[in-house]
Motif scaffolding. Structure first.
Motif, short mmCIF file in Angstrom:
data_model
loop_
_atom_site.label_atom_id
_atom_site.label_comp_id
_atom_site.label_asym_id
_atom_site.label_seq_id
_atom_site.Cartn_x
_atom_site.Cartn_y
_atom_site.Cartn_z
N HIS A 92 6.44 5.76 -9.29
CA HIS A 92 6.58 4.31 -9.07
C HIS A 92 5.24 3.60 -9.21
O HIS A 92 5.18 2.45 -9.63
CB HIS A 92 7.18 4.05 -7.69
N MET A 93 4.15 4.32 -8.90
CA MET A 93 2.83 3.72 -9.04
C MET A 93 2.46 3.55 -10.51
O MET A 93 1.79 2.58 -10.88
CB MET A 93 1.79 4.58 -8.32
N ILE A 94 2.90 4.49 -11.35
CA ILE A 94 2.63 4.37 -12.79
C ILE A 94 3.37 3.15 -13.35
O ILE A 94 2.80 2.35 -14.09
CB ILE A 94 3.06 5.66 -13.52
N GLU A 95 4.63 3.00 -12.96
CA GLU A 95 5.39 1.85 -13.45
C GLU A 95 4.80 0.54 -12.94
O GLU A 95 4.72 -0.45 -13.69
CB GLU A 95 6.85 1.97 -13.04
N ALA A 96 4.36 0.54 -11.70
CA ALA A 96 3.78 -0.69 -11.14
C ALA A 96 2.48 -1.06 -11.82
O ALA A 96 2.19 -2.24 -12.05
CB ALA A 96 3.57 -0.52 -9.64
N ALA A 97 1.68 -0.05 -12.16
CA ALA A 97 0.37 -0.31 -12.77
C ALA A 97 0.48 -0.72 -14.23
O ALA A 97 -0.27 -1.59 -14.69
CB ALA A 97 -0.51 0.93 -12.65
#
Length: 230
Positions: free
Chosen positions: A58-63
């Motif tokens: 989810h952090m990859i998608e958010a970034a």
């Protein structure tokens, strides 16, 4: 043409940094590792990118969002549990389509010209027998025995001397056709099997390349990046 960036690994050797940040998002010269790939893909004219993820995905998608900030369009292939390299590719095939695609690992740092792989992928459209093309680099200290030999432009798993697979490649979707969607499978044995049939080509690269696997690797890569305009 499309590219897939593998970003599902846990990054055990990079702990504790990867306890709270997926390894592809670690910063190198004010850009996440994976961001360098996105920039280079856009410069090579490859703007459709598939990224798989598992740990802290989810952090990859958010970034990265939809990729607009990097000049690309990103589609995500989430994995509840990391499926290894071939398993991740197989799950993402509906997003990748039927043409040869570029394959990159999200935790390497390099100045390799991805335009070279674009040309290879275009040629492979007319050579369905060739299932993959690998970029090989000199063996780093942590991997002195290498992965595969390269003989007359073909990957030779049973020959010597062996080189290190750089985690840069072009693949036909058929390479992982026997891997079930959602199944766990490594890419190395598949490459070796088809290489013995003369179906995997390769090239060598002697430029800047680093597998950023540990905090020490990350520190060294940051030093290199600070001294080079890439």
């Amino acid at each position: 043409m499309k590219a897939m960036i593998l970003a599902a690994g846990r990054g055990e050797r990079m702990r504790p940094l990867t306890d709270t940040c997926p390894k592809p998002l670690l910063d190198v010269a004010d850009t996440p590792l994976i961001g360098w790939h996105l920039k280079r893909l856009a410069a090579a004219g490859v703007t459709d990118v598939v990224i798989n993820h598992a740990w802290l995905g989810h952090m990859i998608e958010a970034a990265l969002g939809d990729g607009t900030a990097y000049g690309v369009k990103i589609a995500y292939s989430p994995e509840t549990t990391a499926l290894e390299t071939a398993g991740g590719i197989a799950k993402a095939l509906p997003l990748l389509g039927e043409e040869p695609f570029l394959l990159l690992s999200g935790d390497i740092f390099t100045d390799y010209d991805l335009g070279r792989l674009v040309a290879v992928a275009q040629a492979m459209r007319h050579s369905p027998r060739r299932l993959a093309h690998l970029v090989m680099v000199p063996n780093p200290p942590y991997h002195p025995n290498g992965d595969f030999a390269l003989v007359d432009g073909l990957i030779a798993p049973d020959d010597a001397p062996k080189l290190c697979y750089a985690n840069l490649a072009v693949c036909q979707p058929a390479l992982v056709a026997e891997v079930a969607a959602g199944g766990i499978a490594k890419l190395g044995p598949i490459l070796a099997r088809f290489a013995r049939e003369g179906r995997i080509s390769g090239e060598t690269f002697d430029g800047l390349w680093a597998n950023v696997g540990s905090p020490a690797d990350l520190a060294e890569t940051r030093e290199i990046a600070a001294k080079t305009l890439i």
